[in-house]
Design a protein around this motif. Sequence first.
Motif, PDB file in Angstrom:
ATOM      1  N   GLU A 180      46.806  43.065  38.035  1.00  0.00           N
ATOM      2  CA  GLU A 180      47.028  41.976  39.116  1.00  0.00           C
ATOM      3  C   GLU A 180      47.818  40.869  38.333  1.00  0.00           C
ATOM      4  N   LEU A 181      49.106  40.729  38.678  1.00  0.00           N
ATOM      5  CA  LEU A 181      49.883  39.644  38.184  1.00  0.00           C
ATOM      6  C   LEU A 181      49.823  38.522  38.966  1.00  0.00           C
ATOM      7  N   GLU A 182      49.065  37.412  38.023  1.00  0.00           N
ATOM      8  CA  GLU A 182      48.666  36.115  38.592  1.00  0.00           C
ATOM      9  C   GLU A 182      49.167  35.007  37.863  1.00  0.00           C
ATOM     10  N   VAL A 183      48.948  33.526  38.249  1.00  0.00           N
ATOM     11  CA  VAL A 183      48.899  32.642  37.754  1.00  0.00           C
ATOM     12  C   VAL A 183      47.527  31.726  37.809  1.00  0.00           C
ATOM     13  N   ILE A 203      44.836  18.889  38.448  1.00  0.00           N
ATOM     14  CA  ILE A 203      45.157  20.310  37.534  1.00  0.00           C
ATOM     15  C   ILE A 203      45.420  19.766  36.276  1.00  0.00           C
ATOM     16  N   ALA A 204      44.930  20.435  35.005  1.00  0.00           N
ATOM     17  CA  ALA A 204      44.965  20.153  33.715  1.00  0.00           C
ATOM     18  C   ALA A 204      46.249  20.958  33.177  1.00  0.00           C
ATOM     19  N   GLY A 205      46.456  22.274  33.866  1.00  0.00           N
ATOM     20  CA  GLY A 205      47.653  23.020  33.493  1.00  0.00           C
ATOM     21  C   GLY A 205      47.525  24.553  34.068  1.00  0.00           C
ATOM     22  N   PHE A 206      48.446  25.467  33.642  1.00  0.00           N
ATOM     23  CA  PHE A 206      48.575  26.711  34.148  1.00  0.00           C
ATOM     24  C   PHE A 206      48.694  27.631  32.836  1.00  0.00           C
ATOM     25  N   MET A 207      48.039  28.920  33.318  1.00  0.00           N
ATOM     26  CA  MET A 207      48.236  30.034  32.350  1.00  0.00           C
ATOM     27  C   MET A 207      48.214  31.106  33.192  1.00  0.00           C
ATOM     28  N   ILE A 208      48.642  32.214  32.544  1.00  0.00           N
ATOM     29  CA  ILE A 208      48.852  33.606  33.104  1.00  0.00           C
ATOM     30  C   ILE A 208      47.384  34.275  33.337  1.00  0.00           C
ATOM     31  N   MET A 209      47.309  34.888  34.294  1.00  0.00           N
ATOM     32  CA  MET A 209      45.961  35.568  34.607  1.00  0.00           C
ATOM     33  C   MET A 209      46.206  37.208  34.847  1.00  0.00           C
ATOM     34  N   ASN A 210      45.331  37.986  34.523  1.00  0.00           N
ATOM     35  CA  ASN A 210      45.429  39.556  34.979  1.00  0.00           C
ATOM     36  C   ASN A 210      44.152  39.789  35.488  1.00  0.00           C
ATOM     37  N   ASP A 211      44.067  39.822  36.868  1.00  0.00           N
ATOM     38  CA  ASP A 211      42.771  40.158  37.246  1.00  0.00           C
ATOM     39  C   ASP A 211      42.616  41.843  37.437  1.00  0.00           C
ATOM     40  N   TRP A 212      42.026  42.406  36.387  1.00  0.00           N
ATOM     41  CA  TRP A 212      41.932  43.882  36.356  1.00  0.00           C
ATOM     42  C   TRP A 212      41.184  44.245  37.365  1.00  0.00           C
ATOM     43  N   GLY A 299      37.328  22.501  33.359  1.00  0.00           N
ATOM     44  CA  GLY A 299      37.137  24.037  32.931  1.00  0.00           C
ATOM     45  C   GLY A 299      36.803  24.983  34.101  1.00  0.00           C
ATOM     46  N   ASP A 300      36.750  24.492  35.381  1.00  0.00           N
ATOM     47  CA  ASP A 300      36.744  25.625  36.285  1.00  0.00           C
ATOM     48  C   ASP A 300      38.199  26.174  36.295  1.00  0.00           C
ATOM     49  N   VAL A 301      38.249  27.571  36.720  1.00  0.00           N
ATOM     50  CA  VAL A 301      39.579  28.109  36.822  1.00  0.00           C
ATOM     51  C   VAL A 301      39.859  28.858  38.186  1.00  0.00           C
ATOM     52  N   LEU A 302      40.999  28.558  38.596  1.00  0.00           N
ATOM     53  CA  LEU A 302      41.257  29.113  40.115  1.00  0.00           C
ATOM     54  C   LEU A 302      42.545  29.928  39.831  1.00  0.00           C
ATOM     55  N   GLY A 303      42.456  31.115  40.323  1.00  0.00           N
ATOM     56  CA  GLY A 303      43.774  32.179  40.170  1.00  0.00           C
ATOM     57  C   GLY A 303      44.284  32.024  41.619  1.00  0.00           C
ATOM     58  N   SER A 304      45.521  32.381  41.396  1.00  0.00           N
ATOM     59  CA  SER A 304      46.427  32.204  42.714  1.00  0.00           C
ATOM     60  C   SER A 304      46.250  33.446  43.418  1.00  0.00           C
ATOM     61  N   GLY A 305      45.790  34.689  42.955  1.00  0.00           N
ATOM     62  CA  GLY A 305      45.767  35.927  43.773  1.00  0.00           C
ATOM     63  C   GLY A 305      46.930  36.610  43.227  1.00  0.00           C
ATOM     64  N   THR A 306      47.359  37.903  43.704  1.00  0.00           N
ATOM     65  CA  THR A 306      48.372  38.467  43.182  1.00  0.00           C
ATOM     66  C   THR A 306      49.791  38.321  43.863  1.00  0.00           C
ATOM     67  N   VAL A 307      50.997  37.968  43.194  1.00  0.00           N
ATOM     68  CA  VAL A 307      52.214  37.827  43.682  1.00  0.00           C
ATOM     69  C   VAL A 307      52.530  39.210  44.670  1.00  0.00           C
ATOM     70  N   GLY A 308      53.362  38.974  45.437  1.00  0.00           N
ATOM     71  CA  GLY A 308      53.819  40.036  46.327  1.00  0.00           C
ATOM     72  C   GLY A 308      54.390  41.244  45.265  1.00  0.00           C
ATOM     73  N   GLY A 309      53.890  42.129  45.441  1.00  0.00           N
ATOM     74  CA  GLY A 309      54.455  43.529  44.769  1.00  0.00           C
ATOM     75  C   GLY A 309      53.884  43.643  43.198  1.00  0.00           C
ATOM     76  N   GLY A 310      52.873  42.628  43.105  1.00  0.00           N
ATOM     77  CA  GLY A 310      52.325  42.484  41.655  1.00  0.00           C
ATOM     78  C   GLY A 310      51.333  43.522  41.199  1.00  0.00           C
ATOM     79  N   CYS A 311      50.988  44.598  41.735  1.00  0.00           N
ATOM     80  CA  CYS A 311      49.979  45.540  41.292  1.00  0.00           C
ATOM     81  C   CYS A 311      50.422  46.939  41.703  1.00  0.00           C
ATOM     82  N   ILE A 312      49.758  48.004  41.199  1.00  0.00           N
ATOM     83  CA  ILE A 312      49.962  49.458  41.504  1.00  0.00           C
ATOM     84  C   ILE A 312      49.623  49.575  42.992  1.00  0.00           C
ATOM     85  N   LEU A 313      48.467  48.997  43.326  1.00  0.00           N
ATOM     86  CA  LEU A 313      48.087  49.279  44.588  1.00  0.00           C
ATOM     87  C   LEU A 313      49.356  49.092  45.898  1.00  0.00           C
ATOM     88  N   GLU A 314      50.051  47.899  45.532  1.00  0.00           N
ATOM     89  CA  GLU A 314      50.953  47.657  46.580  1.00  0.00           C
ATOM     90  C   GLU A 314      52.159  48.663  46.147  1.00  0.00           C
TER      91      GLU A 314
END
Length: 347
Positions: A180-183, A203-212, A299-314
């Motif tokens: 899952e393609l997320e930030v 917000i301290a900053g952003f990073m990439i997240m993969n919600d397998w 240190g808490d992390v908040l994911g955006s959720g999957t961008v449109g078209g950002g996973c095999i399921l979609e």
Amino acid sequence: MKLVTFRRSGEALHEARAGLLLPFGVIDLSAAAPLVFEDWSGDERIDLLRLLEGDERGLSLDSAAEIANAVIEQIGGPLDVVRDELAPDEADLAGSLSIGGQELLLPRSEVRLLAPLPRPRSLRDFFAFEQHVATTRGQQGRSVPEAWYRYPVFFFLNHQAIYGPDEAIPMPQTEQLDYELEVACVIGREGRNIAPDEALDYIAGFMIMNDWSARDIQREEMRVGLGPAKGKDFATSLGPWLVTLDELEEFAEADGRWRLEMVARVNGRELSRGNLGDMYHSWAAMIAYASRDATLYPGDVLGSGTVGGGCILELTPEAVGGWLAPDDVVELEVTGLGTLRNRIVYG
């Protein structure tokens, strides 16, 4: 700044510490701290969570920048670097830079990057992209619930199952493994019932997240009426570094969103492309909602959720050649945030 968590070859995992990434090396913030803090003990270790929390001496993200500037001032002249024949624009230090017996600046080739926050305080994942919600629910013959437009809903992920860049992901017990393609954003200040117009200051900053995700397990679990559990319990990838907002100013929109191009590749083949700026729910709305009657901590992390078209399921496995399997390499690339790469291995 690009903040990393790293360890050197031969060092144990508990020796991992925070660094600041430069184009030609990594500043060891623990080793370089005496340049700014006169009473710094030589065996003190700075990790990213400690930077976010701060302390009475003034340790903070701001002081990390001071330490980095102090190291750069100490360099003085040109550095001896090695260039990659395959990538001539890239350079690495020929060796460590030592001052007073301390190795302050390390070649990138000598460090192993871990997830920026190997053990976040907590990990929430939102559902912020309308296209993703509409497509996945449409596959089930359902529409987007009206409540989704009113509430930036989220679920909790396993914050003890974090993987970093280039770390192997053990294949879970599933027939339908998905990326899952997320930030993700990292919270940098404590707050409760945060107002939306103040939320971006947290917000301290952003990073990439993969919600397998194990889609077959997730599908069965969610029929019960709760959120996913074992379908996502086994792994979340974060990294490769945490980028502070000042580095992303050129991509910032007036509405509190960032126009960052997002791409996912499997074995070098592009499968997904989207943009972080297409979120329906803004970061401010998500932070405000997460802090409603609950305290957010550094240190808490908040994911955006999957961008449109950002996973095999979609995209559907039929269209892309199937679900993920051992030996597949998944790369998530986001403008300004780098590339997060993981190989799936037999568990």
